[in-house]
Write a protein that holds these residues in place. Structure first.
Motif, mmCIF file in Angstrom:
data_model
loop_
_atom_site.group_PDB
_atom_site.id
_atom_site.type_symbol
_atom_site.label_atom_id
_atom_site.label_comp_id
_atom_site.label_asym_id
_atom_site.label_seq_id
_atom_site.Cartn_x
_atom_site.Cartn_y
_atom_site.Cartn_z
ATOM 1 N N CYS A 56 0.835 -1.212 0.000
ATOM 2 C CA CYS A 56 0.000 0.000 0.000
ATOM 3 C C CYS A 56 0.866 1.256 0.000
ATOM 4 C CB CYS A 56 -0.919 0.006 1.216
ATOM 5 S SG CYS A 56 -2.232 -1.205 1.153
ATOM 6 N N SER A 79 2.407 1.698 -3.403
ATOM 7 C CA SER A 79 1.383 2.069 -4.392
ATOM 8 C C SER A 79 1.025 3.551 -4.260
ATOM 9 C CB SER A 79 0.126 1.223 -4.202
ATOM 10 O OG SER A 79 0.427 -0.138 -4.372
ATOM 11 N N TRP A 138 3.871 5.608 -5.564
ATOM 12 C CA TRP A 138 3.911 5.614 -7.025
ATOM 13 C C TRP A 138 2.833 6.552 -7.582
ATOM 14 C CZ3 TRP A 138 0.241 4.185 -10.668
ATOM 15 C CH2 TRP A 138 0.695 4.221 -11.986
#
Length: 126
Positions: free
Chosen positions: A110, A113, A116
């Motif tokens: 998480c 992510s 990113w």
């Protein structure tokens, strides 16, 4: 509404006994430091006598007697506990470690992510 499980010291004799117990403990500490030039065992004996006498006097009061009864009841209850076997404790520990590892991996995925999305997709950083 008053809490019925709270115990207060009401009688003057109980207050006097508790105060005497505290004074004996303090006297033990004072004696320990006052006898600073004496050998360690003399100082230790003064401290031990004061603390033991103070605890005994405190336990002879009504709150002390109720504390002793509470401690005896607690000991009886602890003896009733069914403790897990070595195998059960090991299995439970492995399940907890496995769950912690799985949560660490999920939180890492998480975090990466979100990193990113924010840095690459939105801000265009590399």
């Amino acid at each position: 509404m008053a809490n019925p499980s709270v115990e207060t010291v009401n009688t003057s004799s109980d207050k006097l006994m508790l105060a005497a117990g505290v004074l004996l403990v303090v006297a033990g500490f004072v004696g320990f430091y006052w006898l600073g030039s004496q050998e360690w065992y003399v100082r230790g004996a003064a401290l031990a006598v004061g603390v033991i006498a103070g605890v005994v006097v405190g336990l002879l009061s009504a709150p002390g007697k109720s504390f002793i009864a509470f401690a005896k009841d607690s000991y009886k209850e602890v003896r009733k506990v069914v403790w897990p076997t070595r195998k059960e404790a090991t299995q439970t520990t492995l399940v907890v470690f496995g769950f912690v590892l799985a949560m660490a991996i999920i939180l890492w995925v998480c975090d990466k992510s979100i990193e990113w999305v924010i840095f690459s997709a939105i801000l265009g950083w590399k």
